[in-house]
Design an enzyme around this catalytic site. Structure first.
Site, mmCIF file in Angstrom:
data_model
loop_
_atom_site.group_PDB
_atom_site.id
_atom_site.type_symbol
_atom_site.label_atom_id
_atom_site.label_comp_id
_atom_site.label_asym_id
_atom_site.label_seq_id
_atom_site.Cartn_x
_atom_site.Cartn_y
_atom_site.Cartn_z
ATOM 1 N N HIS A 163 14.985 0.901 -7.764
ATOM 2 C CA HIS A 163 14.093 0.331 -6.743
ATOM 3 C C HIS A 163 14.296 1.013 -5.391
ATOM 4 O O HIS A 163 13.327 1.402 -4.725
ATOM 5 C CB HIS A 163 14.349 -1.165 -6.595
ATOM 6 C CG HIS A 163 13.696 -1.754 -5.382
ATOM 7 N ND1 HIS A 163 12.355 -2.041 -5.315
ATOM 8 C CD2 HIS A 163 14.209 -2.077 -4.160
ATOM 9 C CE1 HIS A 163 12.066 -2.521 -4.116
ATOM 10 N NE2 HIS A 163 13.175 -2.550 -3.392
ATOM 11 N N HIS A 168 11.556 3.217 -2.599
ATOM 12 C CA HIS A 168 11.570 3.421 -1.148
ATOM 13 C C HIS A 168 11.694 4.878 -0.711
ATOM 14 O O HIS A 168 11.060 5.285 0.271
ATOM 15 C CB HIS A 168 12.700 2.596 -0.524
ATOM 16 C CG HIS A 168 12.376 1.152 -0.394
ATOM 17 N ND1 HIS A 168 11.495 0.663 0.540
ATOM 18 C CD2 HIS A 168 12.818 0.077 -1.099
ATOM 19 C CE1 HIS A 168 11.399 -0.652 0.426
ATOM 20 N NE2 HIS A 168 12.191 -1.035 -0.573
ATOM 21 N N GLU A 209 7.115 -3.626 1.007
ATOM 22 C CA GLU A 209 7.629 -3.968 -0.319
ATOM 23 C C GLU A 209 6.520 -4.209 -1.342
ATOM 24 O O GLU A 209 6.587 -3.698 -2.459
ATOM 25 C CB GLU A 209 8.532 -5.211 -0.240
ATOM 26 C CG GLU A 209 9.881 -4.961 0.403
ATOM 27 C CD GLU A 209 10.840 -4.162 -0.475
ATOM 28 O OE1 GLU A 209 10.472 -3.797 -1.613
ATOM 29 O OE2 GLU A 209 11.958 -3.900 -0.011
ATOM 30 N N SER A 228 8.200 0.416 -8.206
ATOM 31 C CA SER A 228 9.447 0.582 -8.950
ATOM 32 C C SER A 228 9.543 -0.408 -10.109
ATOM 33 O O SER A 228 10.560 -0.436 -10.809
ATOM 34 C CB SER A 228 10.656 0.401 -8.018
ATOM 35 O OG SER A 228 10.662 -0.895 -7.439
#
Length: 308
Positions: A163, A168, A209, A228
């Protein structure tokens, strides 16, 4: 409402130097003694790191951990091509993360610094909210280094390195998305109240997010949490899609343990910068309080009222 600590398993450092990670009863690795020991080792490396004086710890990943990374990278790649916004796809191509092995955080930084001047540091799990955002304001991303349990390689109940990096780091290779993330971090340095800080964190949740964005007539994802997640990336288009609304984004209750049923869509990257980017760049305690009062004045928005 975002509550720090929900996302990460608690970590305890014992007097004998051992580190214990306390997984939830529903975690797939909860009863795996080898996995628990491995999680403790990796968390211990982060806890023992002397930040500012030592390089970020190198983790000697096992063949099994590399296999998880390879499997998830291979499964996500075609889903990204179908569902990710081109801003993310172009950034992903620019960063060119390895698909055949788990990258060290130093390797991620080496690739990212020349692009947007962001770097990665390690964390054992939870980083206090204000510390996490202060680092974002300095173009520094706190990342875990562990991987999800091998029994469910396409699922994780907590943010792992997949993730943190596939979600990111690829995002941060976009100068425009990186600038919005940095602005969120800088906002935290202006805010005095916890209420204002939580509102910024919630807007961040529904943008960086779990943000979605139109690309012509198509709805695409740019949020790291969606991109993700093998499951969520295939489901987000079926959720309730609302227009960007800062009061709504900053006060909407949500459950982090389930797919997000409400998502907020930008019309374009320009629109995202104008609404979310400008909010992060200018918000202060008074502006945050005004948004909260606006949300209270409106009352709850019916779940079907804003479906797009």
């Amino acid at each position: 409402m975002f509550t720090e600590g929900q996302l990460y398993s608690p970590v305890t450092e014992h007097e004998d130097g051992t580190v214990e990670v306390h997984l939830a009863d529903t975690h797939p690795g909860r009863d795996d003694a080898h996995y628990l020991r491995r999680r403790g080792e990796i968390a211990g490396a982060a806890l023992g790191w002397d930040r500012g004086h030592e390089p970020v710890p190198t983790i000697d990943y096992t063949d099994a951990e590399h296999d998880i990374w390879r499997r998830v990278s291979a499964e996500l790649a075609p889903l990204h091509e179908r569902h990710a916004h081109r801003e993310y796809l172009e950034a992903k191509a620019r960063l060119d993360l390895p698909a055949d092995h788990v990258p060290q955080l130093a390797e991620v930084s080496e690739r990212l610094v020349p692009i947007t001047d962001w770097s990665y540091v390690c964390a054992p799990g939870l980083v206090p909210l204000r510390d996490f955002y202060a680092d974002l304001g300095a173009r520094t991303f706190n990342s875990t280094q562990y991987l999800r349990h091998g029994s469910e390689p396409l699922y994780t109940p907590e943010p792992d390195i997949i993730h943190e990096v596939i979600g990111h780091a690829n995002q941060l290779a976009s100068p425009r998305l990186a600038a919005i993330t940095e602005a969120a971090g800088r906002a935290s340095l202006r805010l005095r109240t916890d209420e204002a800080m939580k509102l910024v964190a919630d807007v961040f949740w529904f943008s960086i997010e779990f943000g979605v964005m139109h690309d012509g007539s198509d709805l695409k994802a740019y949020g790291a949490g969606i991109l993700s997640s093998y499951g969520e990336i295939q489901e987000f288009g079926q959720m309730e899609i609302r227009e960007l609304d800062l009061a709504d984004m900053g006060t909407l209750n949500y459950d982090i343990t389930a797919y997000q049923p409400v998502l907020f869509a930008a019309r374009s990257i320009d629109h995202l910068e104008d609404v979310v980017g400008d909010f992060f760049a200018t918000v202060d305690d008074e502006a945050a309080a005004a948004l909260r009062h606006e949300a209270v004045r409106r009352g709850p928005l019916p779940m079907s009222a804003a479906t797009g």
